[in-house]
Scaffold this motif. Structure first.
Motif, short mmCIF file in Angstrom:
data_model
loop_
_atom_site.label_atom_id
_atom_site.label_comp_id
_atom_site.label_asym_id
_atom_site.label_seq_id
_atom_site.Cartn_x
_atom_site.Cartn_y
_atom_site.Cartn_z
N LEU A 1 0.81 -1.22 0.00
CA LEU A 1 0.00 0.00 0.00
C LEU A 1 0.85 1.27 0.00
CD1 LEU A 1 -2.79 -1.06 2.51
CD2 LEU A 1 -2.97 -0.86 0.02
N GLU A 2 1.96 1.27 0.72
CA GLU A 2 2.76 2.48 0.86
C GLU A 2 3.78 2.67 -0.26
OE1 GLU A 2 4.50 2.57 4.72
OE2 GLU A 2 2.56 2.59 5.74
N CYS A 3 4.29 1.58 -0.82
CA CYS A 3 5.36 1.71 -1.83
C CYS A 3 4.93 1.27 -3.22
CB CYS A 3 6.58 0.90 -1.39
SG CYS A 3 7.35 1.56 0.08
N TYR A 4 4.32 0.09 -3.30
CA TYR A 4 4.01 -0.45 -4.62
C TYR A 4 2.90 0.33 -5.32
CZ TYR A 4 3.45 -3.89 -8.32
OH TYR A 4 3.40 -4.51 -9.53
N ASN A 5 1.83 0.65 -4.59
CA ASN A 5 0.71 1.38 -5.20
C ASN A 5 1.11 2.74 -5.77
OD1 ASN A 5 -1.33 -0.48 -5.18
ND2 ASN A 5 -2.19 0.20 -3.23
N VAL B 1 3.96 3.76 -6.87
CA VAL B 1 4.91 3.61 -7.97
C VAL B 1 4.31 2.78 -9.12
CG1 VAL B 1 7.22 2.73 -8.53
CG2 VAL B 1 6.82 3.79 -6.34
N GLY B 2 3.24 2.06 -8.84
CA GLY B 2 2.64 1.16 -9.83
C GLY B 2 2.23 1.84 -11.13
N GLU B 3 1.61 2.99 -11.04
CA GLU B 3 1.18 3.70 -12.25
C GLU B 3 2.37 4.12 -13.10
OE1 GLU B 3 -1.93 4.14 -13.39
OE2 GLU B 3 -2.64 2.96 -11.67
N MET B 4 3.42 4.59 -12.43
CA MET B 4 4.61 5.00 -13.16
C MET B 4 5.26 3.78 -13.84
SD MET B 4 8.08 6.85 -11.84
CE MET B 4 8.66 5.40 -11.00
N MET B 5 5.28 2.65 -13.14
CA MET B 5 5.87 1.44 -13.71
C MET B 5 5.07 0.95 -14.92
SD MET B 5 8.46 1.19 -11.92
CE MET B 5 9.18 -0.39 -12.18
N ASP B 6 3.76 1.10 -14.87
CA ASP B 6 2.92 0.75 -16.03
C ASP B 6 3.24 1.66 -17.22
OD1 ASP B 6 1.71 -1.31 -14.68
OD2 ASP B 6 -0.05 -0.11 -14.09
N MET B 7 3.46 2.95 -16.95
CA MET B 7 3.82 3.87 -18.03
C MET B 7 5.18 3.52 -18.62
SD MET B 7 1.47 5.90 -18.81
CE MET B 7 2.39 7.04 -19.81
N VAL B 8 6.12 3.09 -17.79
CA VAL B 8 7.43 2.68 -18.28
C VAL B 8 7.29 1.45 -19.17
CG1 VAL B 8 9.68 1.75 -17.57
CG2 VAL B 8 8.72 3.71 -16.38
N ALA B 9 6.44 0.50 -18.77
CA ALA B 9 6.22 -0.71 -19.58
C ALA B 9 5.58 -0.35 -20.93
CB ALA B 9 5.35 -1.70 -18.82
N LEU B 10 4.63 0.58 -20.92
CA LEU B 10 4.01 1.01 -22.18
C LEU B 10 5.00 1.74 -23.07
CD1 LEU B 10 0.53 2.20 -20.90
CD2 LEU B 10 1.01 0.19 -22.30
N THR B 11 5.83 2.57 -22.47
CA THR B 11 6.87 3.27 -23.23
C THR B 11 7.85 2.28 -23.83
OG1 THR B 11 6.63 5.16 -21.76
CG2 THR B 11 8.62 5.07 -23.10
N ASN B 12 8.18 1.23 -23.07
CA ASN B 12 9.07 0.19 -23.56
C ASN B 12 8.48 -0.48 -24.79
OD1 ASN B 12 11.09 -1.85 -23.70
ND2 ASN B 12 9.80 -3.20 -22.50
N SER B 13 7.20 -0.78 -24.76
CA SER B 13 6.54 -1.41 -25.91
C SER B 13 6.58 -0.49 -27.13
CB SER B 13 5.09 -1.75 -25.57
OG SER B 13 5.04 -2.66 -24.50
N SER B 14 6.32 0.77 -26.92
CA SER B 14 6.36 1.73 -28.02
C SER B 14 7.76 1.87 -28.59
CB SER B 14 5.88 3.10 -27.56
OG SER B 14 4.57 3.01 -27.04
N ALA B 15 8.74 1.94 -27.71
CA ALA B 15 10.13 2.08 -28.16
C ALA B 15 10.57 0.83 -28.92
CB ALA B 15 11.04 2.32 -26.97
N ASN B 16 10.15 -0.34 -28.46
CA ASN B 16 10.50 -1.58 -29.17
C ASN B 16 9.91 -1.59 -30.57
OD1 ASN B 16 12.13 -2.77 -27.27
ND2 ASN B 16 10.47 -3.91 -26.32
N PHE B 17 8.70 -1.12 -30.72
CA PHE B 17 8.07 -1.06 -32.04
C PHE B 17 8.90 -0.18 -32.98
CE2 PHE B 17 5.21 1.07 -35.03
CZ PHE B 17 4.73 -0.02 -35.72
N ILE B 18 9.32 0.97 -32.47
CA ILE B 18 10.12 1.89 -33.29
C ILE B 18 11.47 1.26 -33.62
CG2 ILE B 18 11.32 4.12 -33.25
CD1 ILE B 18 8.90 5.13 -31.56
N LEU B 19 12.10 0.62 -32.63
CA LEU B 19 13.40 0.00 -32.87
C LEU B 19 13.33 -1.12 -33.90
CD1 LEU B 19 14.84 -0.16 -29.25
CD2 LEU B 19 15.68 1.22 -31.14
N TYR B 20 12.29 -1.92 -33.86
CA TYR B 20 12.15 -3.01 -34.82
C TYR B 20 11.93 -2.48 -36.23
CZ TYR B 20 11.95 -6.51 -31.12
OH TYR B 20 12.25 -7.32 -30.07
#
Length: 124
Positions: A97-101, A103-122
């Motif tokens: 509740l104090e740490c994961y929640n 940071v969770g939204e930011m981590m989801d945004m990082v994962a989405l950015t990673n997917s977008s960057a991978n698409f561009i790199l490929y």
């Protein structure tokens, strides 16, 4: 903790090992090709008397860089999520509740950015 281990940390480990093996094999194939052509090219050495890089060597270098960037982006996106998930399983509900929640939204945004960057790199 099962989710964190099997879907986050284990893929990070496997992808790192497999990428390292693939890069090693790329350099081994390049070395074998050079040896068959009668050129001795050692990794990291430069001799002005040897011919310029061949198209295959340039392609291998580009592939190695691409694999390294993709692996780095994947590890940046997934490894922290796995560590936070394991910590929340070990340390309990309060850590979740104090740490994961927060940071969770930011981590989801990082994962989405990673997917977008991978698409561009490929596409490169």
């Amino acid at each position: 903790w099962l989710y964190s281990f099997f879907l986050k940390l284990l893929p990070c480990l496997f992808l790192t090992v497999l990428t390292a093996c693939l890069i090693k094999e790329l350099y081994k194939a390049e070395e074998n090709s050079s040896r068959l052509k009668g050129q001795q090219r050692t990794a990291g050495s430069y001799n002005p008397l040897t011919p310029a890089k061949t198209a295959r060597q340039k392609n291998n270098d580009k592939t190695t860089k691409l694999l390294t960037v993709i692996l780095t982006l994947f590890l940046i996106a997934e490894f922290p999520q796995g560590i936070l998930g394991m910590l929340s399983a070990i340390l309990g509900q309060q850590f979740f509740l104090e740490c994961y929640n927060p940071v969770g939204e930011m981590m989801d945004m990082v994962a989405l950015t990673n997917s977008s960057a991978n698409f561009i790199l490929y596409c490169l």
